[in-house]
Design a protein around this motif. Structure first.
Motif, PDB file in Angstrom:
ATOM      1  N   LEU A  25      -8.143 -32.170  20.579  1.00 36.76           N
ATOM      2  CA  LEU A  25      -9.442 -31.838  20.384  1.00 36.76           C
ATOM      3  C   LEU A  25     -10.318 -32.463  19.490  1.00 36.76           C
ATOM      4  O   LEU A  25     -11.518 -32.507  19.724  1.00 36.76           O
ATOM      5  CB  LEU A  25      -9.285 -30.080  19.892  1.00 36.76           C
ATOM      6  N   MET A  26      -9.577 -33.128  18.601  1.00 42.46           N
ATOM      7  CA  MET A  26     -10.377 -33.836  17.498  1.00 42.46           C
ATOM      8  C   MET A  26     -10.650 -35.254  17.829  1.00 42.46           C
ATOM      9  O   MET A  26     -10.974 -36.084  16.893  1.00 42.46           O
ATOM     10  CB  MET A  26      -9.736 -33.564  16.161  1.00 42.46           C
ATOM     11  N   GLN A  27     -10.187 -35.456  18.954  1.00 38.89           N
ATOM     12  CA  GLN A  27     -10.208 -37.202  19.290  1.00 38.89           C
ATOM     13  C   GLN A  27     -11.646 -37.626  19.212  1.00 38.89           C
ATOM     14  O   GLN A  27     -12.531 -36.867  19.889  1.00 38.89           O
ATOM     15  CB  GLN A  27      -9.744 -37.401  20.669  1.00 38.89           C
ATOM     16  N   ASN A  28     -12.056 -38.775  18.733  1.00 38.30           N
ATOM     17  CA  ASN A  28     -13.433 -39.215  18.772  1.00 38.30           C
ATOM     18  C   ASN A  28     -14.244 -38.552  17.779  1.00 38.30           C
ATOM     19  O   ASN A  28     -15.566 -38.656  18.023  1.00 38.30           O
ATOM     20  CB  ASN A  28     -13.768 -39.459  20.064  1.00 38.30           C
ATOM     21  N   LYS A  29     -13.514 -37.716  16.922  1.00 38.75           N
ATOM     22  CA  LYS A  29     -14.388 -36.924  15.903  1.00 38.75           C
ATOM     23  C   LYS A  29     -13.960 -37.078  14.769  1.00 38.75           C
ATOM     24  O   LYS A  29     -12.748 -37.513  14.206  1.00 38.75           O
ATOM     25  CB  LYS A  29     -14.155 -35.568  16.303  1.00 38.75           C
ATOM     26  N   ILE A  30     -14.506 -37.061  13.461  1.00 38.42           N
ATOM     27  CA  ILE A  30     -14.315 -37.192  12.325  1.00 38.42           C
ATOM     28  C   ILE A  30     -14.143 -35.693  11.749  1.00 38.42           C
ATOM     29  O   ILE A  30     -15.282 -35.055  11.668  1.00 38.42           O
ATOM     30  CB  ILE A  30     -15.098 -38.229  11.341  1.00 38.42           C
ATOM     31  N   GLY A  31     -13.040 -35.181  10.901  1.00 35.60           N
ATOM     32  CA  GLY A  31     -13.076 -33.995  10.420  1.00 35.60           C
ATOM     33  C   GLY A  31     -11.817 -33.529  10.094  1.00 35.60           C
ATOM     34  O   GLY A  31     -10.903 -34.226  10.212  1.00 35.60           O
ATOM     35  N   SER A  32     -11.537 -32.224  10.229  1.00 37.57           N
ATOM     36  CA  SER A  32     -10.362 -31.627   9.848  1.00 37.57           C
ATOM     37  C   SER A  32     -10.180 -30.203  10.521  1.00 37.57           C
ATOM     38  O   SER A  32     -10.994 -29.494  10.761  1.00 37.57           O
ATOM     39  CB  SER A  32     -10.034 -31.351   8.332  1.00 37.57           C
ATOM     40  N   ILE A  33      -8.812 -29.915  10.953  1.00 37.61           N
ATOM     41  CA  ILE A  33      -8.444 -28.641  11.205  1.00 37.61           C
ATOM     42  C   ILE A  33      -7.200 -28.093  10.276  1.00 37.61           C
ATOM     43  O   ILE A  33      -6.468 -28.903  10.315  1.00 37.61           O
ATOM     44  CB  ILE A  33      -8.214 -28.321  12.649  1.00 37.61           C
ATOM     45  N   VAL A  34      -7.501 -26.967   9.556  1.00 45.54           N
ATOM     46  CA  VAL A  34      -6.379 -26.346   8.821  1.00 45.54           C
ATOM     47  C   VAL A  34      -6.276 -24.762   9.516  1.00 45.54           C
ATOM     48  O   VAL A  34      -7.004 -24.221   9.527  1.00 45.54           O
ATOM     49  CB  VAL A  34      -6.452 -26.524   7.450  1.00 45.54           C
ATOM     50  N   ALA A  35      -4.858 -24.495   9.989  1.00 48.90           N
ATOM     51  CA  ALA A  35      -4.577 -23.018  10.172  1.00 48.90           C
ATOM     52  C   ALA A  35      -3.347 -22.625   9.353  1.00 48.90           C
ATOM     53  O   ALA A  35      -2.532 -23.391   9.269  1.00 48.90           O
ATOM     54  CB  ALA A  35      -4.189 -23.062  11.639  1.00 48.90           C
ATOM     55  N   ILE A  36      -3.438 -21.356   8.851  1.00 46.69           N
ATOM     56  CA  ILE A  36      -2.754 -20.893   7.836  1.00 46.69           C
ATOM     57  C   ILE A  36      -2.185 -19.426   8.640  1.00 46.69           C
ATOM     58  O   ILE A  36      -2.905 -18.742   9.172  1.00 46.69           O
ATOM     59  CB  ILE A  36      -3.137 -20.435   6.475  1.00 46.69           C
ATOM     60  N   ASP A  37      -0.903 -19.195   8.498  1.00 43.18           N
ATOM     61  CA  ASP A  37      -0.191 -17.765   8.623  1.00 43.18           C
ATOM     62  C   ASP A  37      -0.828 -16.878   7.326  1.00 43.18           C
ATOM     63  O   ASP A  37      -0.027 -17.325   6.052  1.00 43.18           O
ATOM     64  CB  ASP A  37       1.150 -17.795   8.788  1.00 43.18           C
ATOM     65  N   PRO A  38      -1.589 -16.069   7.412  1.00 39.08           N
ATOM     66  CA  PRO A  38      -1.950 -15.222   6.162  1.00 39.08           C
ATOM     67  C   PRO A  38      -0.844 -14.473   5.389  1.00 39.08           C
ATOM     68  O   PRO A  38      -1.043 -14.484   4.272  1.00 39.08           O
ATOM     69  CB  PRO A  38      -3.203 -14.209   6.652  1.00 39.08           C
ATOM     70  N   GLN A  39      -0.277 -14.058   6.303  1.00 42.87           N
ATOM     71  CA  GLN A  39       0.969 -13.462   5.719  1.00 42.87           C
ATOM     72  C   GLN A  39       1.938 -14.025   4.888  1.00 42.87           C
ATOM     73  O   GLN A  39       2.760 -13.430   3.949  1.00 42.87           O
ATOM     74  CB  GLN A  39       1.737 -12.587   6.729  1.00 42.87           C
ATOM     75  N   THR A  40       2.255 -15.317   4.962  1.00 47.10           N
ATOM     76  CA  THR A  40       3.237 -16.206   4.375  1.00 47.10           C
ATOM     77  C   THR A  40       2.840 -17.161   3.610  1.00 47.10           C
ATOM     78  O   THR A  40       3.144 -17.769   2.734  1.00 47.10           O
ATOM     79  CB  THR A  40       4.126 -16.646   5.354  1.00 47.10           C
ATOM     80  N   GLY A  41       1.152 -17.607   3.841  1.00 46.85           N
ATOM     81  CA  GLY A  41       0.787 -18.927   3.415  1.00 46.85           C
ATOM     82  C   GLY A  41       1.186 -20.238   4.122  1.00 46.85           C
ATOM     83  O   GLY A  41       0.911 -21.132   3.630  1.00 46.85           O
TER      84      GLY A  41
END
Length: 616
Positions: free
Chosen positions: A255-271
């Protein structure tokens, strides 16, 4: 009489000194011959060859047990310079497919004690590394013609997926500093340089073994010394299991192809970090083998900085995602309550200062202000907090209180993720403004920080962690990539709950606002049928086109995933941040994308943001 006495006394003194000297020599001889094996080692070095047995490096798996990184056999060519006899240089170079110039250069580097401090003519020195089995096989057939040269078996890293380069990291030959810092290493060894390969180097590397070989007077190998009685078997490195879901990671990278940036996903219950994407990225398989140096140099020279892990090293204005932290602070401090309303005349207008806003109903209370992302509401809240001298005494004290809230939410300092290179971002304090404005400033001076602009900057990881904290209604567990280490307990810092200065009931209010944003506000595109999604858009002002951001979590109750999407120069948060965040959450929570969502993903993947000729 007195003279005879002095002579007699001197005789005893001299005799005593002689006895002491003899005793010292006897003790020293005993220590050298009986207690110490230094001389034995020196003698053994002429008759014995200690051949290092390298352990296999620990494998790396994703959270579902899929193998990400494994080992492949590789071979080094080593040499004992004193044993070289009548070397046929041309034949040798032809066999290894190298040039005589390269061979002379390598011998020069081996003998240069500035480069190779441990050089000795009588010990094994690394000549070439990472030969393939085919290359080694050709050399093995002719090894009898090249006395003094040996084959050392080891392994190199291989990757099942061309993904997760910034998380996994890579290994490379040790530097002089590496050798000086840890006597485990010697020249020619390999060490983790980035990602978890670096953070968990001691667990992954294992323990070296040794094979002791007996040599005759001419240096020829006669077999194992004492049938291998004193050999040591190498201990393999420990396997790592990551919190990363490789399928989710690959979708995020797509989904981030040809784009500059970041995605971060976290499990809130465990970190546990479920995915961490930084783009532009690169295929980790580029960092393997003898082409690593060339490829690494190419990546360093790339002006788009693909080696930069923007998830933890990029610092950005958080934009409107930051408004949630402001609402929490104002509620806890009693600056506002759920009934407090502020006007919005297409923005915040006061004392000649104007901060623009989009069209929406006015006045608004806190929940609809989060839903519509009203700039004016949060500017008024900060203005009233900074100007409340009855409560705080001065603007400096009010600012210090505000900053304490921000720090408790994980801003302004490194969170402590188990990856190298994390940045701390920026949360200004009263001293900062006193210095820059010579002590003459007030709430209007700093009003832009209320909407995540101005001096405030965060990493994408910190914004994702804000989402996890809201999902948990007031606490977070330090985000971490590694879920478990084989045979070892997880570091306690990745299990501890960090509570903020805000009580749970205030978080419940903000959660309502974020849910409303998805149902009918700025995050409508994040709605997933059957899942209660909570979200907050961010449109962060920039010198060029605005950055597009989204921060959210799902489900609203018993949350399983918190996420940030940050696309440089992507425009409004609803353009890229919201739809990308929605697709990632759907994939993780439902296991697969629906047909309609897959079509949407295809459209986003193929969208190209025009960054112009200005390369970052």
């Amino acid at each position: 009489m007195e003279r005879d006495y002095n002579l007699e006394k001197r005789k005893y003194v001299i005799g005593g000194a002689v006895i002491v000297i003899v005793l010292v020599y006897l003790i020293r001889l005993f220590a050298l011959q009986i207690m110490s094996d230094d001389y034995k080692k020196n003698a053994d070095s002429n008759a014995l060859l200690n051949k290092i047995q390298y352990p296999s490096r620990g494998g790396i798996y994703d959270r579902n047990g899929k193998l990400l990184v494994y080992n492949q056999p590789s071979y080094d060519i080593t040499v004992v310079p004193n044993e070289i006899k009548d070397l046929d240089t041309l034949d040798f170079c032809k066999t290894l497919n190298i040039t005589p110039e390269f061979l002379r250069k390598r011998f020069g580097e081996i003998k240069d004690r500035r480069i190779n401090p441990g050089y000795s003519r009588y010990t094994n020195q690394v000549l070439m590394t990472q030969l393939s089995a085919e290359e080694c096989g050709v050399f093995q057939e002719k090894l009898f013609k090249f006395p003094g040269f040996y084959i050392q078996r080891r392994s190199i890293r291989q990757y099942n997926y061309g993904s997760s380069a910034h998380v996994l990291g890579d290994i490379a030959e040790v530097s002089k500093a590496d050798i000086a810092n840890d006597d485990y290493y010697k020249r020619g060894d390999f060490i983790g340089k980035q990602g978890v390969e670096k953070s968990y180097e001691t667990q992954l590397r294992g323990v070296k073994g040794v094979e002791i070989l007996l040599r005759d007077a001419r240096g020829r190998i006669q077999g194992k010394y004492m049938n291998g009685k004193y050999d040591k078997t190498p201990v393999p490195g420990k396997n790592l299991t990551l919190g990363i879901d490789i399928e989710l990671q690959m979708l995020a990278e797509r989904l981030m192809q040809n784009k500059i940036g970041s995605i971060v996903a976290i499990d809130p219950q465990t970190g546990e970090i479920l995915c961490m994407v930084s783009t532009p990225t690169f295929d980790p398989r580029m960092m393997v083998g003898r082409q690593r140096g060339k490829n690494h140099l190419s990546l360093i020279r790339d002006s788009w900085k693909p080696l930069l892990n923007r998830s933890i090293m990029g610092v950005y204005p958080p934009g409107s995602t930051f408004k949630t932290s402001q609402a929490l602070t104002f509620l806890q401090e009693g600056i506002i309550n759920t009934h407090t309303q502020y006007p919005c005349y297409h923005g915040f207008v006061h004392a000649g200062l104007r901060v623009g806003c989009h069209s929406h109903p006015s006045p608004l209370s806190v929940i609809p202000s989060i839903e519509t992302s009203c700039n004016s509401f949060f500017c008024w809240g900060l203005y009233h907090m900074m100007g409340n001298k009855r409560k705080y005494g001065s603007v400096q004290n009010a600012m210090s209180t505000w900053r304490d809230y921000m720090v408790s939410m994980g801003f302004g300092y490194k969170l402590g993720v188990d990856l190298p290179g994390e940045k701390r971002g920026m949360i200004p304090n009263a001293q900062y403004y006193d210095k820059n404005y010579r002590g003459s400033w007030n709430g209007l001076t700093i009003i832009s920080i209320a909407i995540g602009q101005g001096e405030v900057s965060l990493t994408p990881l910190q914004i994702a962690n804000l989402g996890a904290t809201i999902a948990n209604r007031g606490y977070y567990i330090t985000p971490h990539v590694v879920k478990s280490v084989q045979g070892e307990p997880l570091d306690p810092i990745y299990e501890e709950k960090h509570y903020t200065k805000v009580q749970k009931e205030q978080y419940d209010i903000v959660v309502q606002g974020m849910r409303s944003a998805v149902l009918g506000g700025t995050c409508r595109g994040a709605d997933i049928p059957g899942i209660e999604v909570c979200g907050k858009t961010g449109t962060a002002q920039n010198r060029g086109k605005d950055h597009s951001a989204f921060m959210g979590f799902a489900p609203m109750n018993n949350p399983k995933i918190a996420i940030v999407v940050y696309v440089e120069n992507g425009g409004f948060g609803a353009v890229y941040g919201v739809p990308i965040g929605s697709l990632i959450m759907e994939k993780y929570l439902k296991g697969a994308l629906s047909e309609a969502s897959e079509a949407k993903a295809e459209i986003i993947q193929n969208k190209i943001i025009d960054y112009g000729t200005h390369q970052r």
